[in-house]
Design an enzyme around this catalytic site. Structure first.
Site, PDB file in Angstrom:
ATOM      1  N   GLY A  48      58.498  12.832  48.012  1.00 55.09           N
ATOM      2  CA  GLY A  48      59.487  11.877  48.509  1.00 55.09           C
ATOM      3  C   GLY A  48      60.831  11.863  47.812  1.00 55.09           C
ATOM      4  O   GLY A  48      61.840  11.499  48.402  1.00 55.09           O
ATOM      5  N   GLU A 102      62.132   8.617  40.872  1.00 53.52           N
ATOM      6  CA  GLU A 102      61.201   8.195  41.932  1.00 53.52           C
ATOM      7  C   GLU A 102      61.980   7.731  43.154  1.00 53.52           C
ATOM      8  O   GLU A 102      63.023   7.090  43.027  1.00 53.52           O
ATOM      9  CB  GLU A 102      60.348   7.023  41.437  1.00 53.52           C
ATOM     10  CG  GLU A 102      59.036   7.415  40.765  1.00 53.52           C
ATOM     11  CD  GLU A 102      57.970   7.880  41.767  1.00 53.52           C
ATOM     12  OE1 GLU A 102      58.316   8.250  42.913  1.00 53.52           O
ATOM     13  OE2 GLU A 102      56.792   7.870  41.393  1.00 53.52           O
ATOM     14  N   ASP A 103      61.451   8.032  44.321  1.00 48.64           N
ATOM     15  CA  ASP A 103      62.030   7.499  45.549  1.00 48.64           C
ATOM     16  C   ASP A 103      61.662   6.030  45.694  1.00 48.64           C
ATOM     17  O   ASP A 103      62.488   5.184  46.001  1.00 48.64           O
ATOM     18  CB  ASP A 103      61.543   8.289  46.769  1.00 48.64           C
ATOM     19  CG  ASP A 103      60.026   8.491  46.772  1.00 48.64           C
ATOM     20  OD1 ASP A 103      59.371   8.197  45.752  1.00 48.64           O
ATOM     21  OD2 ASP A 103      59.493   8.941  47.802  1.00 48.64           O
ATOM     22  N   ASP A 106      55.791   1.382  44.175  1.00 46.60           N
ATOM     23  CA  ASP A 106      55.037   0.392  44.926  1.00 46.60           C
ATOM     24  C   ASP A 106      54.151  -0.369  43.922  1.00 46.60           C
ATOM     25  O   ASP A 106      54.624  -1.261  43.241  1.00 46.60           O
ATOM     26  CB  ASP A 106      54.246   1.171  45.993  1.00 46.60           C
ATOM     27  CG  ASP A 106      53.525   0.306  47.004  1.00 46.60           C
ATOM     28  OD1 ASP A 106      53.376  -0.893  46.767  1.00 46.60           O
ATOM     29  OD2 ASP A 106      53.093   0.830  48.037  1.00 46.60           O
ATOM     30  N   LYS A 134      59.258  -2.278  45.052  1.00 50.43           N
ATOM     31  CA  LYS A 134      58.643  -3.417  45.747  1.00 50.43           C
ATOM     32  C   LYS A 134      58.110  -4.380  44.683  1.00 50.43           C
ATOM     33  O   LYS A 134      56.954  -4.273  44.269  1.00 50.43           O
ATOM     34  CB  LYS A 134      57.489  -2.930  46.632  1.00 50.43           C
ATOM     35  CG  LYS A 134      57.925  -2.013  47.776  1.00 50.43           C
ATOM     36  CD  LYS A 134      56.730  -1.603  48.626  1.00 50.43           C
ATOM     37  CE  LYS A 134      57.120  -0.682  49.743  1.00 50.43           C
ATOM     38  NZ  LYS A 134      55.950  -0.151  50.488  1.00 50.43           N
ATOM     39  N   PHE A 155      56.477  -1.176  54.770  1.00 48.69           N
ATOM     40  CA  PHE A 155      56.399   0.276  54.690  1.00 48.69           C
ATOM     41  C   PHE A 155      57.719   0.858  55.178  1.00 48.69           C
ATOM     42  O   PHE A 155      58.203   0.503  56.250  1.00 48.69           O
ATOM     43  CB  PHE A 155      55.236   0.806  55.532  1.00 48.69           C
ATOM     44  CG  PHE A 155      54.956   2.255  55.259  1.00 48.69           C
ATOM     45  CD1 PHE A 155      54.162   2.626  54.176  1.00 48.69           C
ATOM     46  CD2 PHE A 155      55.488   3.242  56.065  1.00 48.69           C
ATOM     47  CE1 PHE A 155      53.918   3.972  53.905  1.00 48.69           C
ATOM     48  CE2 PHE A 155      55.243   4.585  55.801  1.00 48.69           C
ATOM     49  CZ  PHE A 155      54.455   4.941  54.721  1.00 48.69           C
ATOM     50  N   VAL A 156      58.306   1.738  54.376  1.00 43.64           N
ATOM     51  CA  VAL A 156      59.614   2.299  54.729  1.00 43.64           C
ATOM     52  C   VAL A 156      59.563   3.822  54.841  1.00 43.64           C
ATOM     53  O   VAL A 156      58.729   4.476  54.209  1.00 43.64           O
ATOM     54  CB  VAL A 156      60.703   1.893  53.704  1.00 43.64           C
ATOM     55  CG1 VAL A 156      60.954   0.400  53.735  1.00 43.64           C
ATOM     56  CG2 VAL A 156      60.330   2.325  52.291  1.00 43.64           C
ATOM     57  N   ASP A 162      58.192   9.497  53.919  1.00 42.73           N
ATOM     58  CA  ASP A 162      57.540   9.864  55.183  1.00 42.73           C
ATOM     59  C   ASP A 162      56.460   8.879  55.611  1.00 42.73           C
ATOM     60  O   ASP A 162      55.963   8.092  54.815  1.00 42.73           O
ATOM     61  CB  ASP A 162      56.859  11.237  55.032  1.00 42.73           C
ATOM     62  CG  ASP A 162      55.582  11.152  54.220  1.00 42.73           C
ATOM     63  OD1 ASP A 162      55.617  10.567  53.110  1.00 42.73           O
ATOM     64  OD2 ASP A 162      54.533  11.626  54.690  1.00 42.73           O
ATOM     65  N   ARG A 168      61.049  12.181  56.843  1.00 42.18           N
ATOM     66  CA  ARG A 168      61.752  12.492  55.587  1.00 42.18           C
ATOM     67  C   ARG A 168      63.222  12.859  55.809  1.00 42.18           C
ATOM     68  O   ARG A 168      64.064  12.663  54.942  1.00 42.18           O
ATOM     69  CB  ARG A 168      61.083  13.668  54.871  1.00 42.18           C
ATOM     70  CG  ARG A 168      59.678  13.390  54.386  1.00 42.18           C
ATOM     71  CD  ARG A 168      59.251  14.463  53.397  1.00 42.18           C
ATOM     72  NE  ARG A 168      57.815  14.468  53.168  1.00 42.18           N
ATOM     73  CZ  ARG A 168      57.190  13.670  52.306  1.00 42.18           C
ATOM     74  NH1 ARG A 168      57.880  12.789  51.621  1.00 42.18           N
ATOM     75  NH2 ARG A 168      55.884  13.742  52.161  1.00 42.18           N
TER      76      ARG A 168
HETATM   77  P1  IMP Z   1      52.335   3.540  43.843  1.00 37.24           P
HETATM   78  O1  IMP Z   1      51.508   4.450  42.992  1.00 37.24           O
HETATM   79  O2  IMP Z   1      51.515   2.477  44.511  1.00 37.24           O
HETATM   80  O3  IMP Z   1      53.512   2.947  43.093  1.00 37.24           O
HETATM   81  O4  IMP Z   1      52.876   4.395  45.063  1.00 37.24           O
HETATM   82  C1  IMP Z   1      53.965   5.223  44.917  1.00 37.24           C
HETATM   83  C2  IMP Z   1      53.984   6.312  45.959  1.00 37.24           C
HETATM   84  O5  IMP Z   1      53.436   5.859  47.205  1.00 37.24           O
HETATM   85  C3  IMP Z   1      55.407   6.713  46.266  1.00 37.24           C
HETATM   86  O6  IMP Z   1      55.847   7.739  45.404  1.00 37.24           O
HETATM   87  C4  IMP Z   1      55.325   7.128  47.721  1.00 37.24           C
HETATM   88  O7  IMP Z   1      54.927   8.469  47.815  1.00 37.24           O
HETATM   89  C5  IMP Z   1      54.228   6.250  48.308  1.00 37.24           C
HETATM   90  N1  IMP Z   1      54.782   5.045  48.941  1.00 37.24           N
HETATM   91  C6  IMP Z   1      54.720   3.778  48.501  1.00 37.24           C
HETATM   92  N2  IMP Z   1      55.305   2.914  49.348  1.00 37.24           N
HETATM   93  C7  IMP Z   1      55.759   3.678  50.371  1.00 37.24           C
HETATM   94  C8  IMP Z   1      56.501   3.358  51.572  1.00 37.24           C
HETATM   95  O8  IMP Z   1      56.864   2.204  51.879  1.00 37.24           O
HETATM   96  N3  IMP Z   1      56.810   4.417  52.359  1.00 37.24           N
HETATM   97  C9  IMP Z   1      56.447   5.698  52.086  1.00 37.24           C
HETATM   98  N4  IMP Z   1      55.766   6.029  50.979  1.00 37.24           N
HETATM   99  C10 IMP Z   1      55.425   5.022  50.130  1.00 37.24           C
END
Ligand code: IMP
Length: 178
Positions: A48, A102-103, A106, A134, A155-156, A162, A168
């Protein structure tokens, strides 16, 4: 900006191209000002972050290195809760200031895993820049040093992000609420 339908799901416009551009520039300048005279290595978390990384690094007028690390923690709309490291890191990190790119952050599980790995590899200092955060769901242990947009728990997609492989290449960021 119009709505987009991807895999039968409707996504509505959320953050437009110009806003993203301005924010990326601001983050780049902040990083540049804070990190002069450091041995800087950016680590971009694929997939991402590839769009954000390309734009961000071109806003930073310093001598920098960049590496890419690939992980996956998401399948579809819900996090699987599992974080897998798919591509390992070979760089020697001793004495380096690492900036993780990081993009989106979450729950923070991915980030915690990456930070743990980088510490093991001897990084002198670790900082994090994320375009999207978030805060409602973030449970990670590390402060995000450079924050782009704080967003609700929607969700974005777009600008590198993606939904099951698609979206993307969208220039703006879109969201779905259900
Ligand atoms: P985390 O480990 O829960 O912080 O998730 C992080 C990863 O989940 C990101 O690097 C993304 O690849 C994916 N992700 C989390 N939220 C979204 C979203 O809203 N859209 C798309 N990918 C997401």
């Amino acid at each position: 900006m119009n709505t987009r339908v991807i895999h039968n799901k409707v996504f509505e416009p959320f953050i437009d191209e110009e806003e993203i551009k301005a924010k990326v520039k601001e983050l780049g300048k902040q990083i540049e000002n804070d990190n002069r005279d450091r041995n800087l290595l950016f680590i971009s978390i694929l997939n991402g972050s590839y769009v954000f990384t390309a734009d961000l690094l071109r806003e930073i007028d310093l001598d920098i290195n960049v590496s890419f690390l690939k992980l996956a923690s998401y399948e579809g709309l819900k996090s699987t809760g599992k974080v897998k490291r798919l591509i390992g890191l070979s760089d020697d990190l001793s004495g380096k200031t690492v900036i993780i790119v990081e993009d989106i952050v979450d729950t923070g599980k991915t980030l915690d895993q990456v930070i743990e790995d980088l510490r093991k590899q001897g990084a002198a200092e670790i900082r994090v820049v994320s375009l999207l955060i978030k805060p409602e769901v973030y449970r990670g242990s590390h402060e995000i040093d450079y924050k782009g947009f704080e967003i609700p728990n929607d969700f974005v997609i777009g600008y590198g992000l993606d939904f099951d492989g698609l979206g993307r290449n969208l220039r703006s960021i879109y969201r779905t609420r259900d």
